[in-house]
Motif scaffolding. Sequence first.
Motif, PDB file in Angstrom:
ATOM      1  N   SER A  65       0.824  -1.216   0.000  1.00 45.84           N
ATOM      2  CA  SER A  65       0.000   0.000   0.000  1.00 45.84           C
ATOM      3  C   SER A  65       0.855   1.261   0.000  1.00 45.84           C
ATOM      4  O   SER A  65       0.554   2.225  -0.710  1.00 45.84           O
ATOM      5  CB  SER A  65      -0.939   0.010   1.205  1.00 45.84           C
ATOM      6  N   VAL A  66       1.930   1.253   0.775  1.00 45.65           N
ATOM      7  CA  VAL A  66       2.835   2.411   0.819  1.00 45.65           C
ATOM      8  C   VAL A  66       3.507   2.608  -0.536  1.00 45.65           C
ATOM      9  O   VAL A  66       3.592   3.722  -1.049  1.00 45.65           O
ATOM     10  CB  VAL A  66       3.882   2.257   1.947  1.00 45.65           C
ATOM     11  N   VAL A  67       3.983   1.515  -1.132  1.00 56.39           N
ATOM     12  CA  VAL A  67       4.628   1.595  -2.449  1.00 56.39           C
ATOM     13  C   VAL A  67       3.658   2.167  -3.479  1.00 56.39           C
ATOM     14  O   VAL A  67       4.014   3.048  -4.261  1.00 56.39           O
ATOM     15  CB  VAL A  67       5.156   0.205  -2.878  1.00 56.39           C
ATOM     16  N   ARG A  68       2.430   1.693  -3.444  1.00 52.24           N
ATOM     17  CA  ARG A  68       1.433   2.198  -4.390  1.00 52.24           C
ATOM     18  C   ARG A  68       1.090   3.660  -4.112  1.00 52.24           C
ATOM     19  O   ARG A  68       0.969   4.463  -5.044  1.00 52.24           O
ATOM     20  CB  ARG A  68       0.170   1.350  -4.315  1.00 52.24           C
ATOM     21  N   PHE A  69       0.914   4.016  -2.846  1.00 54.15           N
ATOM     22  CA  PHE A  69       0.585   5.389  -2.490  1.00 54.15           C
ATOM     23  C   PHE A  69       1.674   6.357  -2.951  1.00 54.15           C
ATOM     24  O   PHE A  69       1.390   7.438  -3.466  1.00 54.15           O
ATOM     25  CB  PHE A  69       0.373   5.514  -0.979  1.00 54.15           C
ATOM     26  N   GLN A  71       3.598   5.873  -5.359  1.00 54.03           N
ATOM     27  CA  GLN A  71       3.764   5.648  -6.797  1.00 54.03           C
ATOM     28  C   GLN A  71       5.202   5.246  -7.146  1.00 54.03           C
ATOM     29  O   GLN A  71       5.805   5.745  -8.086  1.00 54.03           O
ATOM     30  CB  GLN A  71       3.317   6.882  -7.586  1.00 54.03           C
ATOM     31  N   LYS A  72       5.713   4.324  -6.354  1.00 56.39           N
ATOM     32  CA  LYS A  72       7.048   3.772  -6.574  1.00 56.39           C
ATOM     33  C   LYS A  72       6.911   2.374  -7.160  1.00 56.39           C
ATOM     34  O   LYS A  72       5.850   1.771  -7.127  1.00 56.39           O
ATOM     35  CB  LYS A  72       7.837   3.713  -5.259  1.00 56.39           C
ATOM     36  N   GLN A  73       7.992   1.864  -7.693  1.00 52.23           N
ATOM     37  CA  GLN A  73       7.970   0.532  -8.275  1.00 52.23           C
ATOM     38  C   GLN A  73       8.734  -0.481  -7.434  1.00 52.23           C
ATOM     39  O   GLN A  73       8.751  -1.663  -7.741  1.00 52.23           O
ATOM     40  CB  GLN A  73       8.523   0.565  -9.692  1.00 52.23           C
ATOM     41  N   SER A  74       9.363   0.010  -6.346  1.00 48.89           N
ATOM     42  CA  SER A  74      10.123  -0.903  -5.499  1.00 48.89           C
ATOM     43  C   SER A  74      10.455  -0.231  -4.169  1.00 48.89           C
ATOM     44  O   SER A  74      10.276   0.982  -4.013  1.00 48.89           O
ATOM     45  CB  SER A  74      11.423  -1.321  -6.192  1.00 48.89           C
ATOM     46  N   ILE A  75      10.925  -1.059  -3.246  1.00 50.14           N
ATOM     47  CA  ILE A  75      11.447  -0.566  -1.970  1.00 50.14           C
ATOM     48  C   ILE A  75      12.809  -1.209  -1.751  1.00 50.14           C
ATOM     49  O   ILE A  75      13.103  -2.254  -2.334  1.00 50.14           O
ATOM     50  CB  ILE A  75      10.508  -0.885  -0.783  1.00 50.14           C
ATOM     51  N   VAL A  76      13.619  -0.593  -0.926  1.00 52.69           N
ATOM     52  CA  VAL A  76      14.926  -1.135  -0.588  1.00 52.69           C
ATOM     53  C   VAL A  76      14.926  -1.458   0.907  1.00 52.69           C
ATOM     54  O   VAL A  76      14.551  -0.620   1.723  1.00 52.69           O
ATOM     55  CB  VAL A  76      16.064  -0.140  -0.926  1.00 52.69           C
ATOM     56  N   VAL A  77      15.339  -2.665   1.228  1.00 50.32           N
ATOM     57  CA  VAL A  77      15.361  -3.132   2.612  1.00 50.32           C
ATOM     58  C   VAL A  77      16.577  -2.557   3.327  1.00 50.32           C
ATOM     59  O   VAL A  77      17.672  -2.526   2.771  1.00 50.32           O
ATOM     60  CB  VAL A  77      15.417  -4.676   2.660  1.00 50.32           C
ATOM     61  N   SER A  78      16.362  -2.106   4.548  1.00 48.20           N
ATOM     62  CA  SER A  78      17.463  -1.614   5.364  1.00 48.20           C
ATOM     63  C   SER A  78      17.474  -2.333   6.695  1.00 48.20           C
ATOM     64  O   SER A  78      16.465  -2.384   7.394  1.00 48.20           O
ATOM     65  CB  SER A  78      17.328  -0.104   5.612  1.00 48.20           C
ATOM     66  N   GLU A  79      18.591  -2.895   7.042  1.00 48.74           N
ATOM     67  CA  GLU A  79      18.780  -3.497   8.359  1.00 48.74           C
ATOM     68  C   GLU A  79      19.268  -2.455   9.366  1.00 48.74           C
ATOM     69  O   GLU A  79      19.462  -2.758  10.521  1.00 48.74           O
ATOM     70  CB  GLU A  79      19.793  -4.647   8.281  1.00 48.74           C
ATOM     71  N   GLU A  80      19.445  -1.241   8.910  1.00 44.80           N
ATOM     72  CA  GLU A  80      19.955  -0.172   9.756  1.00 44.80           C
ATOM     73  C   GLU A  80      18.846   0.677  10.367  1.00 44.80           C
ATOM     74  O   GLU A  80      19.110   1.534  11.173  1.00 44.80           O
ATOM     75  CB  GLU A  80      20.894   0.734   8.949  1.00 44.80           C
ATOM     76  N   GLY A  81      17.617   0.498   9.932  1.00 42.49           N
ATOM     77  CA  GLY A  81      16.503   1.252  10.478  1.00 42.49           C
ATOM     78  C   GLY A  81      16.096   2.410   9.586  1.00 42.49           C
ATOM     79  O   GLY A  81      16.795   2.796   8.649  1.00 42.49           O
ATOM     80  N   LEU A  82      14.949   2.966   9.910  1.00 44.77           N
ATOM     81  CA  LEU A  82      14.360   4.034   9.108  1.00 44.77           C
ATOM     82  C   LEU A  82      15.233   5.282   9.076  1.00 44.77           C
ATOM     83  O   LEU A  82      15.443   5.881   8.020  1.00 44.77           O
ATOM     84  CB  LEU A  82      12.965   4.373   9.644  1.00 44.77           C
ATOM     85  N   LEU A  83      15.760   5.700  10.213  1.00 51.93           N
ATOM     86  CA  LEU A  83      16.579   6.913  10.253  1.00 51.93           C
ATOM     87  C   LEU A  83      17.790   6.784   9.332  1.00 51.93           C
ATOM     88  O   LEU A  83      18.134   7.713   8.604  1.00 51.93           O
ATOM     89  CB  LEU A  83      17.024   7.224  11.680  1.00 51.93           C
ATOM     90  N   TRP A  84      18.442   5.635   9.347  1.00 53.08           N
ATOM     91  CA  TRP A  84      19.592   5.417   8.474  1.00 53.08           C
ATOM     92  C   TRP A  84      19.178   5.588   7.015  1.00 53.08           C
ATOM     93  O   TRP A  84      19.865   6.241   6.232  1.00 53.08           O
ATOM     94  CB  TRP A  84      20.155   4.016   8.705  1.00 53.08           C
ATOM     95  N   GLY A  85      18.021   5.004   6.648  1.00 55.21           N
ATOM     96  CA  GLY A  85      17.546   5.111   5.275  1.00 55.21           C
ATOM     97  C   GLY A  85      17.255   6.548   4.876  1.00 55.21           C
ATOM     98  O   GLY A  85      17.578   6.972   3.760  1.00 55.21           O
ATOM     99  N   VAL A  86      16.662   7.319   5.782  1.00 53.38           N
ATOM    100  CA  VAL A  86      16.369   8.729   5.498  1.00 53.38           C
ATOM    101  C   VAL A  86      17.669   9.505   5.304  1.00 53.38           C
ATOM    102  O   VAL A  86      17.795  10.292   4.360  1.00 53.38           O
ATOM    103  CB  VAL A  86      15.518   9.344   6.631  1.00 53.38           C
ATOM    104  N   ILE A  87      18.646   9.273   6.150  1.00 51.87           N
ATOM    105  CA  ILE A  87      19.931   9.976   6.037  1.00 51.87           C
ATOM    106  C   ILE A  87      20.627   9.618   4.723  1.00 51.87           C
ATOM    107  O   ILE A  87      21.136  10.498   4.017  1.00 51.87           O
ATOM    108  CB  ILE A  87      20.838   9.668   7.243  1.00 51.87           C
ATOM    109  N   MET A  88      20.632   8.337   4.365  1.00 54.08           N
ATOM    110  CA  MET A  88      21.270   7.918   3.112  1.00 54.08           C
ATOM    111  C   MET A  88      20.560   8.533   1.910  1.00 54.08           C
ATOM    112  O   MET A  88      21.206   8.959   0.957  1.00 54.08           O
ATOM    113  CB  MET A  88      21.277   6.392   2.983  1.00 54.08           C
ATOM    114  N   ASP A  89      19.240   8.609   1.976  1.00 52.05           N
ATOM    115  CA  ASP A  89      18.480   9.208   0.889  1.00 52.05           C
ATOM    116  C   ASP A  89      18.813  10.694   0.755  1.00 52.05           C
ATOM    117  O   ASP A  89      19.005  11.202  -0.351  1.00 52.05           O
ATOM    118  CB  ASP A  89      16.983   9.012   1.119  1.00 52.05           C
ATOM    119  N   LEU A  90      18.913  11.395   1.871  1.00 54.17           N
ATOM    120  CA  LEU A  90      19.260  12.817   1.844  1.00 54.17           C
ATOM    121  C   LEU A  90      20.664  13.026   1.288  1.00 54.17           C
ATOM    122  O   LEU A  90      20.901  13.948   0.500  1.00 54.17           O
ATOM    123  CB  LEU A  90      19.138  13.426   3.243  1.00 54.17           C
TER     124      LEU A  90
END
Length: 100
Positions: A65-69, A71-90
């Motif tokens: 549902s989140v992927v569709r909302f 409008q993405k075609q994929s997600i990337v798994v992180s074992e480091e947690g959400l904050l790590w993913g946000v920082i890497m994206d920034l």
Amino acid sequence: TLAALERGLVRYEPEAVHRFCISDAVLEKWEHFFVHSSEDERASRLCFAPRRADIIAAGTTAALSVVRFLQKQSIVVSEEGLLWGVIMDLLEQQGNGRPG
């Protein structure tokens, strides 16, 4: 858990799922399986986490549902947690790339 299943792992290995990309089609495939299977069938597929058999269908539907909302075609798994993913994206958006 979905990344481990998709990779065919019989034992959960964080290093094998970290940064694994899961497409919306794969999410749909697993959602279909989990929604249309019994808890025992789900538990047998989740040999490394059978206690998640009761929640995996809802979690998979939520991820899809989140992927569709978004409008993405994929997600990337992180074992480091959400904050790590946000920082890497920034960092990536700023052109600094991803560290090691």
